[in-house]
Scaffold this active site. Structure first.
Site, PDB file in Angstrom:
ATOM      1  N   GLY A 123       1.042  -1.162   0.094  1.00 40.66           N
ATOM      2  CA  GLY A 123      -0.103  -0.402   0.727  1.00 40.66           C
ATOM      3  C   GLY A 123       0.276   1.553   0.416  1.00 40.66           C
ATOM      4  O   GLY A 123       0.629   2.135  -0.691  1.00 40.66           O
ATOM      5  N   MET A 148       4.637   3.509   1.632  1.00 40.52           N
ATOM      6  CA  MET A 148       6.124   3.328   2.714  1.00 40.52           C
ATOM      7  C   MET A 148       6.667   4.259   3.382  1.00 40.52           C
ATOM      8  O   MET A 148       6.465   5.228   2.745  1.00 40.52           O
ATOM      9  CB  MET A 148       7.376   2.285   1.818  1.00 40.52           C
ATOM     10  CG  MET A 148       7.696   2.259   2.264  1.00 40.52           C
ATOM     11  SD  MET A 148       8.245   1.262   4.095  1.00 40.52           S
ATOM     12  CE  MET A 148       9.403   1.461   4.695  1.00 40.52           C
ATOM     13  N   GLU A 179       1.357   6.028   7.166  1.00 42.86           N
ATOM     14  CA  GLU A 179       2.429   6.554   7.185  1.00 42.86           C
ATOM     15  C   GLU A 179       3.299   7.678   7.647  1.00 42.86           C
ATOM     16  O   GLU A 179       4.205   7.580   8.212  1.00 42.86           O
ATOM     17  CB  GLU A 179       2.553   6.543   5.560  1.00 42.86           C
ATOM     18  CG  GLU A 179       2.055   4.960   4.698  1.00 42.86           C
ATOM     19  CD  GLU A 179       2.732   3.997   4.742  1.00 42.86           C
ATOM     20  OE1 GLU A 179       3.519   3.815   5.601  1.00 42.86           O
ATOM     21  OE2 GLU A 179       1.656   2.637   5.114  1.00 42.86           O
TER      22      GLU A 179
HETATM   23  N1  TRP Z   1       5.978  -0.685   6.044  1.00 42.65           N
HETATM   24  C1  TRP Z   1       4.621  -0.454   5.249  1.00 42.65           C
HETATM   25  C2  TRP Z   1       3.983  -0.184   6.337  1.00 42.65           C
HETATM   26  O1  TRP Z   1       3.127  -0.522   6.595  1.00 42.65           O
HETATM   27  C3  TRP Z   1       4.571  -1.862   4.628  1.00 42.65           C
HETATM   28  C4  TRP Z   1       5.189  -2.066   3.909  1.00 42.65           C
HETATM   29  C5  TRP Z   1       6.745  -3.301   4.277  1.00 42.65           C
HETATM   30  C6  TRP Z   1       5.975  -2.250   2.177  1.00 42.65           C
HETATM   31  N2  TRP Z   1       7.473  -4.108   3.092  1.00 42.65           N
HETATM   32  C7  TRP Z   1       6.921  -3.272   1.894  1.00 42.65           C
HETATM   33  C8  TRP Z   1       5.458  -1.693   1.716  1.00 42.65           C
HETATM   34  C9  TRP Z   1       7.728  -3.392   0.909  1.00 42.65           C
HETATM   35  C10 TRP Z   1       5.773  -2.028   0.218  1.00 42.65           C
HETATM   36  C11 TRP Z   1       6.518  -2.255  -0.249  1.00 42.65           C
HETATM   37  O2  TRP Z   1       3.275   1.222   5.989  1.00 42.65           O
HETATM   38 ZN    ZN Z   2       3.113  -0.110   8.724  1.00 39.61          ZN
END
Ligand code: TRP
Ligand code: ZN
Length: 915
Positions: A294, A296, A331
């Site tokens: 979704g 980052m 985010e």
């Molecule tokens: N940390 C991101 C979230 O929860 C999600 C995420 C983890 C992500 N790995 C990813 C997004 C790889 C894109 C691709 O908001």
């Molecule tokens: Zn997250």
């Protein structure tokens, strides 16, 4: 020095091995500062890095042993040059490991390492590391993508200060973004703070970004290309001026308003509710179509799937608008819960994700209807997390091992993790929770910490012992709570007995009881709250909700001075992620009509309907089609009629209450699922209710006609939801197709158009063909809208049509010119929607649905292992199906497993599913 050209693509013949939580060791080396220099080129990007490193004093090294070698993670990098403290390293002084890592056996305690690598962003189909999309450059580093950009200790407990210089073609790449604050773009090479010396070729320009906050490399981001900004401003509580920008492709500027509004609301909310302010001068969001998830939370430069940014009334549904609000908030909230305080290791993932989901849920509850938000979140939890907890990938909120960490960005870590945080909030209360958050930041700002550290802050701030509670992080599986009770009118005592048990999960055969907060009330026959005085208490609390804590396997709660035989209302607000069993249907009907808690009202209605459907499924299995001829259950019809009659008070809630439990949910309540019978029963029941309630449904539908300008406030969304819920029923009656067609043609927003199209797609009519063709013609150049066109057809199930014909049509979409297997959104729209949203066809007894999904996984895995692995999930549920389905699902899994060179992630999902 001579160029070294060594490729370190991963060795695909090795058997993937697991990483264990108990094996954690502190990093051997720390990085104090890192300067990165990118020379962008689609085919050959040069990445120069300068790492200021030192041995970690905390790393364990037994005395007398030689100092540990330096090991830097790397993957698919071509090493060009390597210097240690200014000296070029000859080939005998370092080595590249089969897994891609760079090892330098001899290094001093403090040193500067300079590395130059080459990477190929345009050839990067994994969408991890640095890649191109639509001619622009983007990065994705979480969880372990930074090692695909350069050599680095790619683990979240190595936090460094980053300076990033980006050099690119001025014409094709006018915009150059990275983390932190921009410093002035330089005209001369090598003169900017932290910048590495280099030459600036003709036609190229550069920008330098300095991030003052130390961060792990998974939060690194670079975005470059021909992008346009929609700008905004925010003044923080303490007066910091923040320049906001949302970067999109030219032409999408008119679709960013909602995202920008949501961002500002999020920033304000975090100040008001948690006292948390933003900490840089700029906040950038970049949106792109090719994205594995979704969004980052990269520091100061969030990168988003366009699905969670772009919206205009004619292109996005109300659900899309709500998704944008939630994900933007999520985010943004990571800036504190995730970035300022991050995870020590990936087993602690829920430390940031569970907490941040809890925060975004609370934010959205405050922005709209708290009750509707809550029941939707619970529905989502049950649709995705409960099956995970009951399947081959079941794992605790804090997992004990993994083969591929990308596989553990799961509903358990996110949604159940949020439920665990919510339970803490319930147990210690909102004020203590806020104190706990303050303490957590006071203790751990700029640190990489564990879930223990979070729980400890909550415990210390509240004075409430959470040591037993932490079992929720360690134990997988969904607890079942069974209710029994008795009332004695002569003593006016009411005894509520609650029992808990948690089924075994892989690796955890025996479970211990956990503390389960049960928010509850007692209602008299008229639906009035009774006072809740537990035996031994000498004051009587005001009537209303109180929280019992079920800690033992079985516990009795004895209430005194109960004047009338009560009906217990349990798990108000869904106070714990458990299954509640043992509520008789009459009580469910009563609670659905009378409880003061909206969640319990909705829930009781759903549970009642589930009981009706399960009965019908049993009868259908026994008597065949004849079982479906009977009129719908009177209790259900009356409840629906009452909902419609009272809908005006809260249309959004009524819309939710009118929806029957989904086929997958009903299947999950059966020891062995029967997808075909469930589908037949649900459709028959819907048709029966539609016939019985035709007049009030039509009145409601007409009364909610869309006349004013499009608005996306809660009231308007609620009216559209209710009207479209009515349409779903009306479509099954006479004139239904014409009604849907009229709404499709006249709909003035995507919510109404798509609801009508979904209804038409489930018919075998010329209107279906025409509407799908018209929709395609209108939206063929709009990727997000075209995704909807694919999804609707993937989920379509036409009555009376042979399964092979439906399946052939769905399969044909896979070879449609607009299908693109390299685009995760498109793959999810077709294969993901099909497997999760069309259970009757996915579970076709001939196995064609399973074969289709396996084909998609096999084609996708070599291109994008992360997304391919995620597509495997539905096949893992074979134990819940009868033959021949179970065998056909295993066959599909076995065919995937036999593919040589499978990605680690897909290997893990498939091998665990078959184990
Ligand atoms: N940390 C991101 C979230 O929860 C999600 C995420 C983890 C992500 N790995 C990813 C997004 C790889 C894109 C691709 O908001
Ligand atoms: Zn997250």
């Amino acid at each position: 020095m001579a160029d070294i050209q060594r490729d370190n693509s991963p060795d695909t013949t090795a058997v993937p091995h697991a990483v264990h939580r108990g094996d954690y060791q502190p990093p051997t080396f720390l990085v104090d500062a890192v300067a990165l220099h990118f020379e962008l080129d689609p085919a050959a990007t040069l990445v120069r890095s300068r790492l200021v490193m030192r041995r970690n004093p905390l790393a364990r090294e037994s005395a007398g042993e030689r100092a540990a070698p330096l090991r830097l993670d790397g993957e698919s990098l071509t090493l060009r040059s390597l210097r240690l403290d200014g000296e070029a390293l000859t080939a005998d002084l370092y080595r590249l490991e089969p897994d891609g890592a760079l090892v330098i056996p001899e290094v001093p305690d403090h040193f500067v390492l300079e590395v130059e690598v080459e990477i190929a962003p345009a050839a990067n189909t994994e969408l991890s590391g640095l890649y191109t999309s639509g001619g622009n450059y983007y990065t994705q580093c979480e969880a372990e993508g930074f090692r695909r950009i350069t050599f680095f200790p790619d683990r979240p407990d190595v936090m460094a200060r980053f300076t990033t210089t980006i050099v690119a073609d001025r014409a094709s790449c006018p915009i150059l973004l990275s983390n932190g604050n921009p410093t002035e773009a330089g005209d001369l090479p090598g003169e900017l703070p932290g910048e590495l010396p280099g030459e600036l070729a003709a036609g190229r320009h550069r920008a330098v970004w300095v991030d003052p906050h130390p961060k792990p490399c998974y939060l690194f981001a670079l975005v470059a290309g021909d992008l346009v900004a929609v700008r905004g401003r925010f003044t923080t509580r303490s007066g910091r001026e923040v320049a906001l920008a949302i970067w999109v492709r030219r032409g999408d500027e008119d679709r960013c308003g909602h995202a920008m509004r949501s961002l500002k609301e999020s920033m304000r909310w975090d100040e008001e509710v948690f006292g948390l302010e933003y900490d840089l001068d700029v906040f950038n969001i970049a949106a792109l179509s090719d994205f594995n998830m979704g969004a980052m939370e990269n520091k100061g430069l969030n990168v988003f799937n366009t699905k969670y940014v772009l919206a205009r009334p004619d292109t996005a549904t109300d659900a899309d608008y709500q998704g944008i609000e939630t994900v933007i908030a999520h985010e943004y909230f990571h800036n504190w819960t995730g970035n300022r305080v991050t995870c020590r290791d990936w087993f602690q993932l829920s430390l940031k994700e569970g907490l941040t989901v809890f925060r975004d849920q609370e934010f959205s509850a405050d922005m709209g209807s708290r009750a509707v938000k809550r029941l939707r979140d619970v529905r989502g939890l049950r649709a995705a997390q409960f099956p995970e907890d009951a399947g081959p990938m079941a794992h605790p909120v804090r997992p004990d091992s993994y083969i591929e960490i990308d596989n553990f960005y799961t509903p358990t870590v996110y949604q159940k993790g949020a439920e665990v945080v919510r339970m803490m909030h319930t147990l210690i209360g909102a004020p203590a929770f806020r104190k706990g958050m303050d303490l957590y930041f006071e203790r751990h700002d700029n640190q990489a910490v564990t879930i223990e550290d979070f729980a400890q802050a909550m415990q210390d701030a509240s004075g409430i012992d959470l040591s037993h509670f932490k079992l929720w992080y360690a134990q997988a599986g969904t607890p079942e709570v069974t209710v029994s009770d008795s009332y004695d009118p002569s003593t006016r005592r009411y005894v509520l007995t609650l029992r808990q048990s948690t089924p075994p999960t892989p690796g955890q055969p025996v479970k211990r009881p956990m503390p389960i907060p049960v928010a509850m009330g007692l209602l008299d026959g008229e639906g009035r709250e009774l006072p809740l005085r537990l035996a031994g208490e000498n004051t009587t609390p005001a009537p209303g909700t109180r929280v019992l804590v079920l800690e033992e396997a079985e516990q009795r709660f004895e209430f005194e001075a109960v004047d009338a035989p009560p009906v217990p209302s349990l798990l108000r607000g869904y106070s714990a992620p458990v299954k509640l069993l043992g509520m008789p249907p009459e009580r469910l009907r009563f609670l659905a009509a009378h409880d003061t808690d909206p969640f319990v009202r909705w829930e009781s209605g759903q549970q009642y309907a589930t009981g009706v459907m399960l009965d019908l499924v049993a009868r259908h299995q026994r008597d065949g089609e004849a079982a479906l001829a009977a009129p719908p259950d009177a209790g259900l019809a009356e409840a629906m009629a009452a909902t419609l009659a009272g809908a005006a008070a809260d249309p959004a809630f009524a819309a939710e209450a009118l929806l029957l439990p989904g086929e997958n949910f009903v299947a999950d309540q059966m020891p062995v699922a029967d997808p075909a019978a469930i589908h037949a029963v649900r459709e028959a029941l819907r048709a029966g209710l539609a016939a019985r309630l035709a007049a009030p449904l039509r009145d409601a539908y007409d009364g909610l006609a869309d006349d004013g300008p499009y608005r996306i406030d809660g009231a308007s969304i609620g009216r559209r939801a209710l009207r479209n819920a009515c349409l779903g029923y009306l479509a099954l009656g006479p004139g239904g197709v014409a009604l849907a067609r009229a709404q499709f043609d006249g709909g003035r927003n995507m919510t109404d158009v798509l609801a009508a199209l979904a209804v038409l797609a489930d018919t075998d009519s010329p209107e279906r063909t025409e509407a799908l063709a018209a929709f395609h013609a209108r939206w063929r150049d709009d990727p997000l809208v075209l995704d909807k066109w694919f999804a609707i057809q993937a989920m379509a199930r036409r009555p009376g049509r042979a399964a092979p014909d439906d399946l052939a049509d769905i399969r044909a979409l896979y070879t449609h010119p607009d299908f693109d297997i390299r685009n995760p959104n498109r793959v999810r729209s077709l294969a993901g929607s099909f497997a999760a949203g069309n259970p009757d066809r996915f579970h076709d007894a001939g196995g064609a649905g399973y074969r289709f999904l396996a084909d998609v996984v096999i084609a996708l895995d070599p291109l994008n292992g992360q997304t391919a692995a995620r597509m495997v999930t539905p096949l893992g549920a074979w134990r819940r199906q009868a033959e021949p389905r179970a065998a056909l699902m295993r066959e599909a899994l076995a065919r995937i497993l036999a593919v040589p060179g499978l990605s680690r992630g897909t290997y893990e999902k498939v091998s665990k599913a078959l184990a």
